[in-house]
Enzyme design. Structure first.
Site, PDB file in Angstrom:
ATOM      1  NE  ARG A  26      42.730  39.564  30.820  1.00 30.67           N
ATOM      2  CZ  ARG A  26      43.383  38.802  31.802  1.00 30.67           C
ATOM      3  NH1 ARG A  26      44.877  38.688  31.664  1.00 30.67           N
ATOM      4  NH2 ARG A  26      42.960  38.132  32.975  1.00 30.67           N
ATOM      5  N   GLY A  94      49.641  29.862  33.600  1.00 30.33           N
ATOM      6  CA  GLY A  94      48.483  29.559  34.159  1.00 30.33           C
ATOM      7  C   GLY A  94      47.305  30.471  33.529  1.00 30.33           C
ATOM      8  NE  ARG A 122      49.507  27.394  39.022  1.00 31.49           N
ATOM      9  CZ  ARG A 122      49.555  28.876  38.455  1.00 31.49           C
ATOM     10  NH1 ARG A 122      50.061  29.008  37.816  1.00 31.49           N
ATOM     11  NH2 ARG A 122      48.840  29.952  39.165  1.00 31.49           N
ATOM     12  CB  SER A 167      40.437  33.455  40.216  1.00 29.95           C
ATOM     13  OG  SER A 167      40.857  33.132  39.006  1.00 29.95           O
ATOM     14  CD  GLN A 169      45.266  32.733  35.869  1.00 29.52           C
ATOM     15  OE1 GLN A 169      45.025  31.526  36.443  1.00 29.52           O
ATOM     16  NE2 GLN A 169      46.623  33.144  35.702  1.00 29.52           N
ATOM     17  CG  ASP A 315      50.427  37.781  40.153  1.00 29.68           C
ATOM     18  OD1 ASP A 315      50.075  36.779  40.592  1.00 29.68           O
ATOM     19  OD2 ASP A 315      50.241  38.247  39.239  1.00 29.68           O
ATOM     20  CE  LYS A 342      47.978  33.445  42.578  1.00 26.26           C
ATOM     21  NZ  LYS A 342      46.813  33.747  41.599  1.00 26.26           N
ATOM     22  NE  ARG A 387      54.369  37.360  39.840  1.00 24.35           N
ATOM     23  CZ  ARG A 387      54.534  37.801  38.668  1.00 24.35           C
ATOM     24  NH1 ARG A 387      55.371  38.871  38.429  1.00 24.35           N
ATOM     25  NH2 ARG A 387      53.677  37.778  37.591  1.00 24.35           N
TER      26      ARG A 387
HETATM   27  C1  S3P Z   1      46.354  36.967  36.045  1.00 25.93           C
HETATM   28  C2  S3P Z   1      45.432  36.620  37.143  1.00 25.93           C
HETATM   29  C3  S3P Z   1      45.756  36.100  38.556  1.00 25.93           C
HETATM   30  C4  S3P Z   1      47.455  36.425  38.721  1.00 25.93           C
HETATM   31  C5  S3P Z   1      48.024  35.898  37.159  1.00 25.93           C
HETATM   32  C6  S3P Z   1      47.741  36.735  36.334  1.00 25.93           C
HETATM   33  C7  S3P Z   1      45.517  37.084  34.831  1.00 25.93           C
HETATM   34  O1  S3P Z   1      45.843  34.630  38.677  1.00 25.93           O
HETATM   35  O2  S3P Z   1      48.092  35.578  39.800  1.00 25.93           O
HETATM   36  O3  S3P Z   1      49.720  36.091  37.491  1.00 25.93           O
HETATM   37  O4  S3P Z   1      46.298  37.460  33.991  1.00 25.93           O
HETATM   38  O5  S3P Z   1      44.337  37.055  34.798  1.00 25.93           O
HETATM   39  P1  S3P Z   1      44.344  34.129  39.435  1.00 25.93           P
HETATM   40  O6  S3P Z   1      43.275  34.227  38.588  1.00 25.93           O
HETATM   41  O7  S3P Z   1      44.608  32.758  39.586  1.00 25.93           O
HETATM   42  O8  S3P Z   1      44.252  34.830  40.729  1.00 25.93           O
END
Ligand code: S3P
Length: 434
Positions: A26, A94, A122, A167, A169, A315, A342, A387
């Site tokens: 970010r 991701g 994914r 989520s 993300q 995580d 994941k 992980r």
């Molecule tokens: C993350 C959100 C999580 C996490 C990933 C990092 C992020 O994923 O598992 O390692 O930085 O916003 P999800 O949004 O799929 O839960």
């Protein structure tokens, strides 16, 4: 590369694990979109965060570093990104592909985003759906998987979106698209998830409100550059929180760890299991709470993991499953179906490795039941998941025979130097080229 681990050992000493992955991503994204120069320290020099750096360089942003965790981002403003020359490769990340798809949906130019074999498997429907509702033109390939193709110059409109899954993300993707949308964009989440996007937007002077669980912003404002100090990643610290908890005689101090309330499920769950964890020197650094964490060996007991802790520890379950394998009694995890999408299907990957080590477990659709006891040794497959590799490395502390962890290259996505740092604390680990 593979890891070879001798059984047993004790962890002692002090360490600062690498920078937080979520915050590192970010800091580049918002730094690039800001007016002015953003100075970042403590940046994670892992492959995932570097994929985000490469993407913004490809869109014309001048980024100096990383150099010993220092990065200087010369922001181009919200409207200053340029069309990349070719599809952008997000590697294993991701977070990069999902957050960028929101941000790119609002650009004047078209882009394609792709990634490695794991990322190409994914689900991206979870970001495609809300972005389409906002008016974006975004398509996946093969049933909503990457590569993603985003056609630029679409007029986005603000929406309210009820996230179907917890989520961060997806939440962040919608909010970043909202920067470019007409009017207000807001989301509600089924359970709180990490809030680094909201915190950092505010740090860049962008108004984000939160009222009764609704998180919202209005499009069209600008971001002002600021300095960011990235705390150490609690998700990386988690391996040593568990390692020290399970290895008799251990006493470790992990410094400058981010303890954002939306990330501390691992501390809460380990404490419920009887771990000896204390926080020291709690402070706030650049809008994020940070502490030094001391963890000493303590006998653990199996528990039913409270479901409200699942998104707060999402995580950390590979490490927590090792804690459960070393605990007295049974540990039950439910409500964690997100683990199946994941970097690998983490319920299946962990269950296979636990079974190899002789740990009794029962796989559920949305979780697992783990019977604590003794662990043997064996050869572990990681399914290219960083992980899984690190979780089975720390398991060696309580194993009765050697553990060989195959395919550990992906550890560099989130924790470059894991083996050296772990060795420094007392893990009997050696890395071998395969
Ligand atoms: C993350 C959100 C999580 C996490 C990933 C990092 C992020 O994923 O598992 O390692 O930085 O916003 P999800 O949004 O799929 O839960």
């Amino acid at each position: 590369m593979e890891f070879n681990l001798l059984p047993g050992g004790t962890l002692t000493g002090e360490a600062r694990v690498p920078g937080d992955k979520s915050i590192s991503h970010r800091s580049i994204m918002l730094g690039a979109l800001a007016d002015g120069t953003t100075n970042i320290s403590g940046f994670l020099e892992g492959e995932d965060a570097l994929a985000t750096v490469a993407a913004f360089r490809a869109m014309g942003v001048s980024i100096e570093g990383p150099d010993d965790g220092r990065v200087i981002v010369h922001g181009v403003g919200v409207d200053g990104l340029k069309a990349p020359q070719q599809p952008m490769d997000m590697g294993n990340s991701g977070t990069s592909i999902r957050l960028l798809s929101g941000l790119l949906a609002g650009q004047a130019f078209s882009t394609s985003l792709t990634g490695d074999a794991s990322l190409q498997g994914r689900p991206m429907g979870r970001v495609i759906d809300p972005l389409k509702l906002m008016g974006a033109a975004i398509e996946g390939t093969n049933d909503g998987k990457p590569p993603l193709h985003i056609t630029g110059a679409q007029a986005l409109r603000g929406i309210h979106y009820d996230l179907p899954m917890a989520s961060a993300q997806v939440k962040s993707c919608v909010l970043l698209a909202g920067l470019y949308a007409q009017g207000r964009t807001s989301v509600t989440e089924p359970a709180p998830t990490r809030d680094h996007t909201e915190r950092m937007l505010r740090g860049f002077g962008y108004k984000v409100d939160r009222d009764n669980g609704v998180i919202g912003l209005r499009g069209g404002d600008r971001l002002t550059a600021c300095d960011i100090e990235v705390p150490a990643d609690i998700s990386s610290a988690a391996f040593f929180l568990v390692a020290a908890s399970i290895a008799p005689g251990s006493d470790v101090l992990l410094t400058h760890v981010g303890i954002n309330p939306t990330r501390i499920g691992v501390l809460n769950i380990l404490s419920l299991m009887g771990a000896d964890i204390t926080l020291r020197n709690e402070r706030e650094v650049g809008g994020e709470p940070v502490a030094d964490i001391r963890v000493k060996y303590a006998p653990l007991r199996g528990i039913e993991i409270p479901e409200d802790q699942v998104p707060l520890a999402i995580d950390e379950f590979p490490a927590l499953f090792i804690a459960a394998a070393c605990a007295e009694g049974t540990t039950v995890l439910r409500g964690a179906e997100e683990l199946r999408v994941k970097e690998s299907d983490r319920i299946a990957s962990m269950a296979e490795g636990l079974t190899t080590l002789g740990v009794r477990n029962e796989v559920l659709d949305d979780g697992i039941v783990i019977q604590g006891g003794t662990m043997g040794g064996g050869v572990i497959r990681t399914f290219h998941d960083h992980r899984i590799a690190m979780a089975f490395s720390i398991a060696a502390l309580r194993a009765e025979q050697e553990i060989r962890v195959l395919d550990c290259d992906h550890v560099a996505t989130s924790f470059p130097g894991f083996d050296a740092l772990a060795r420094g604390l007392g893990l009997q680990i050696s890395a071998l080229a395969d």
